[in-house]
Design a protein around this motif. Sequence first.
Motif, PDB file in Angstrom:
ATOM      1  N   LEU A 179      -8.244  13.026 -21.288  1.00  0.00           N
ATOM      2  CA  LEU A 179      -8.689  12.855 -22.636  1.00  0.00           C
ATOM      3  C   LEU A 179     -10.882  13.525 -22.978  1.00  0.00           C
ATOM      4  N   ALA A 180     -11.125  11.907 -22.752  1.00  0.00           N
ATOM      5  CA  ALA A 180     -12.663  12.085 -22.737  1.00  0.00           C
ATOM      6  C   ALA A 180     -13.126  13.737 -22.522  1.00  0.00           C
ATOM      7  N   ALA A 235      -5.942   7.026 -25.701  1.00  0.00           N
ATOM      8  CA  ALA A 235      -6.401   6.440 -23.901  1.00  0.00           C
ATOM      9  C   ALA A 235      -5.819   5.168 -24.054  1.00  0.00           C
ATOM     10  N   THR A 241      -3.585   5.697 -15.249  1.00  0.00           N
ATOM     11  CA  THR A 241      -4.691   5.287 -16.878  1.00  0.00           C
ATOM     12  C   THR A 241      -6.306   6.505 -16.537  1.00  0.00           C
ATOM     13  N   VAL A 294      -7.497   8.605 -18.836  1.00  0.00           N
ATOM     14  CA  VAL A 294      -8.452   8.544 -19.860  1.00  0.00           C
ATOM     15  C   VAL A 294      -9.204   9.688 -19.965  1.00  0.00           C
ATOM     16  N   ALA A 353      -2.662   4.737 -23.541  1.00  0.00           N
ATOM     17  CA  ALA A 353      -2.397   4.537 -21.637  1.00  0.00           C
ATOM     18  C   ALA A 353      -2.880   3.346 -21.320  1.00  0.00           C
ATOM     19  N   GLU A 354      -3.799   2.766 -20.930  1.00  0.00           N
ATOM     20  CA  GLU A 354      -4.478   1.064 -21.360  1.00  0.00           C
ATOM     21  C   GLU A 354      -2.886   0.773 -21.540  1.00  0.00           C
ATOM     22  N   GLU A 381      -8.284   8.456 -28.328  1.00  0.00           N
ATOM     23  CA  GLU A 381      -9.225   7.225 -28.840  1.00  0.00           C
ATOM     24  C   GLU A 381      -7.586   6.847 -28.611  1.00  0.00           C
TER      25      GLU A 381
END
Length: 67
Positions: free
Chosen positions: A13-14, A56, A6, A10, A59-60, A53
């Motif tokens: 993605l960032a 992310a 995860t 993230v 995923a979280e 976002e």
Amino acid sequence: MIRRRTAAAVGVLALAATALLTACGPNSGAASGSPKDDSAQVQQYQQAVDAAESAAAQAESDAAGDE
């Protein structure tokens, strides 16, 4: 193990959002267009950031569900 995945997702993605915004920014080498073009470009950037976002957050959420 899932938390690492995860965190990695993230992070990717960032980085992708940052690269997108940097590569397509006002200093990317393209000639400056009309204000209407700039508004459309800002809207595209916002959609890309919103999508990152959202991914992310998903995923979280998936990682929290696996625990």
